[in-house]
Design a protein around this motif. Sequence first.
Motif, PDB file in Angstrom:
ATOM      1  N   HIS A  45      -3.064  -7.499  -5.828  1.00  0.00           N
ATOM      2  CA  HIS A  45      -2.414  -8.105  -4.663  1.00  0.00           C
ATOM      3  C   HIS A  45      -2.645  -9.623  -4.669  1.00  0.00           C
ATOM      4  O   HIS A  45      -2.281 -10.296  -3.705  1.00  0.00           O
ATOM      5  N   ASN A  59       0.847  -1.202   0.000  1.00  0.00           N
ATOM      6  CA  ASN A  59       0.000   0.000   0.000  1.00  0.00           C
ATOM      7  C   ASN A  59       0.875   1.243   0.000  1.00  0.00           C
ATOM      8  O   ASN A  59       1.859   1.319   0.735  1.00  0.00           O
ATOM      9  N   GLU A 104      -6.749  -2.967  -8.991  1.00  0.00           N
ATOM     10  CA  GLU A 104      -7.317  -3.817  -7.939  1.00  0.00           C
ATOM     11  C   GLU A 104      -8.784  -4.143  -8.220  1.00  0.00           C
ATOM     12  O   GLU A 104      -9.630  -4.118  -7.322  1.00  0.00           O
ATOM     13  N   LYS A 130      -0.734  -5.483   1.173  1.00  0.00           N
ATOM     14  CA  LYS A 130      -1.406  -4.677   2.195  1.00  0.00           C
ATOM     15  C   LYS A 130      -0.461  -4.248   3.323  1.00  0.00           C
ATOM     16  O   LYS A 130      -0.838  -4.186   4.479  1.00  0.00           O
ATOM     17  N   ASP A 185       1.754  -1.116   4.400  1.00  0.00           N
ATOM     18  CA  ASP A 185       1.904   0.280   4.020  1.00  0.00           C
ATOM     19  C   ASP A 185       3.377   0.591   3.791  1.00  0.00           C
ATOM     20  O   ASP A 185       4.190   0.475   4.679  1.00  0.00           O
TER      21      ASP A 185
END
Length: 599
Positions: A546, A388, A513, A595, A597
């Motif tokens: 992802h 992310n 996504e 996921k 960051d």
Amino acid sequence: MTVSNAPPVNGSDRPNKPATRLLLSLLRRSRGALALALVACVANGVSSVLLVATLNRALSAPAAADLPLALRFAACALVALIARIVSGVLFAGLSQDTMGRMREHVSARVAAAELRDVERVGAAPVQSILTDDATNVSMLFFALPNIVMHGSIVAGCLAYLAWLSWPVCVLALSAIVVGSLGYRFGDIRAIASLEAAGSAQDRLFDYLGSLFAGAKELKLHRERARQFVDGQLGAAINEVRDHRRRAFVAYAIGVGWIIFLFYVFLGAATFLPSIGVHADAQAAAGYVIVFLFMLVPLDGLLNNLPTVNAARVSLERIERVLAEFEEPHHAAALPVPSSGAQVAAFDTLTLRGITHAYFHERDERMFRIGPIDLTFKPGELVFIVGGNGSGKTTLAKVLTGLYEPEGGVIEVDGLPVTRDTRPAYRERFSTVFNDFHLFDTLLGIVDPDDTNESARAAADERANALIAKLALDHKVSVENGTFSTRALSTGQRKRLALVVAYLEDRPFYLFDEWAADQDPSFKAVFYEQLLPELRGRGKTVVVITHDDRYFSLADRVLKLDNGAIVNETRGAPRAVAGSGTVRVPSVQVDVIQTKVDAS
Ligand SMILES: Nc1ncnc2c1ncn2[C@@H]1O[C@H](COP(=O)(O)OP(=O)(O)OP(=O)(O)O)[C@@H](O)[C@H]1O
């Protein structure tokens, strides 16, 4: 507005005051109607003054109150009536035209603006000028007839007063001049308050947006709702109210001051021996009547000045917000391709040394992507992966021409994409971004104004076939280019967005996504059937994802970390019937920390 991703636009590049120019051009175009409306106002004013003069004559010399005088009175009343209706109708038309054109202009400017400006400015100031400020500017045309009409009555009364007694007229003029100076003092404060109210209103619109966007969060937490409604939203409402109230109080005091000075004048006219009733009782009675008659239009005149000032403040606010959007490049004004027009394909699309940065004003930090070098070919499937905040969506926006790269160049078949060619370049892409928007009609694919029934029916048929393919036909259909409903789950709406992208049939597909909101079985359909099918049709397909279990299906997997491509995995060549060789990923890609960051 706390972040920006572009240097401020050079003000000298922009033509001055587009909203003012629009207003002036509207006035120029409607000059016939405007002139007629102004003449009607003046006719109304003049006939009203003649009305009072006739009355005055009839009352002061009852013997002369014969039929001609009565006819003159009736004629003046009729002219006043007609003139008032004519000016009212014409000014109402001009007012609504102005509001409509102002809204069209602002909307067109925002639609043509660079995405970075749209994201930076946000919806609130634009909504504020489209509603409140556009209305304020249009109110100018309700104030204008009153000002001209009341102004001409006041001027006529002053002239009549001068004819009756010039010292009295000078006295009345002095009252007006002294009164105006006091009024101006209040006016300056009022304008400052109106400007402050405008800024507070931007915040108010922002919070009003949160009232809807945050409805769930507010419902689930009563204390949060209380703090939001009574605190932030309530404070913004009160701020607008207080600034406006201060402005109108300043105007009320200004008007009261001028009217008070007129009473002073009335006292002087009545009681000063040299000019008052002691000098000539009959003449004094005449100008007292004129004076009393003048009070109402004077009040009307003064009460309409705040509307003019509010319009002026709003026009300046509209200018300021428009100035936040860089003037569209002239290429944006070129004719757009018609619905269903074929978009030029390409052989290679290359990013060379592409960079882009966001500047976060609050903590004076920059987020940068690049320099990035990439080449895309038709018929290849590329995955972009990364944690992310690693810059995947930003790269997608630069790649699709939504952001102008700050450094480097994008080339299509060796030709650089320039400012002039960027709008046409963007037409090569069909996208479904993570924060996509689904319009309720197939805009750009079926023209709602197209009367060609068979073309519309064919488009509906194609859309409904795709909807069935994406297993949505039990929920939604397309008729006359319009979705029967958009009240669907997020995953279902994403499938509809995919239908739209399919119908666009452009050479380059980008999905950000897309599969994140799909159930496992449909994820499999997306990765294993839909994407290879697009690739098989010679489309270039870039997928931000992802979903590591499907990475092996891509021809290339690019891993982004903190704005840079840190890993590129190429597939091994594989045979495909009739189309030479393509690649199958042979190298194990890095374990992607999804996921996480990265910022
Ligand atoms: N409109 C914007 N204005 C300013 N900064 C932004 C903006 N959009 C993104 N950023 C910054 O750029 C960085 C990269 O964001 P981006 O959306 O490209 O990441 P991403 O890899 O797509 O993330 P995710 O997987 O969460 O969607 C973020 O850390 C954020 O700080």
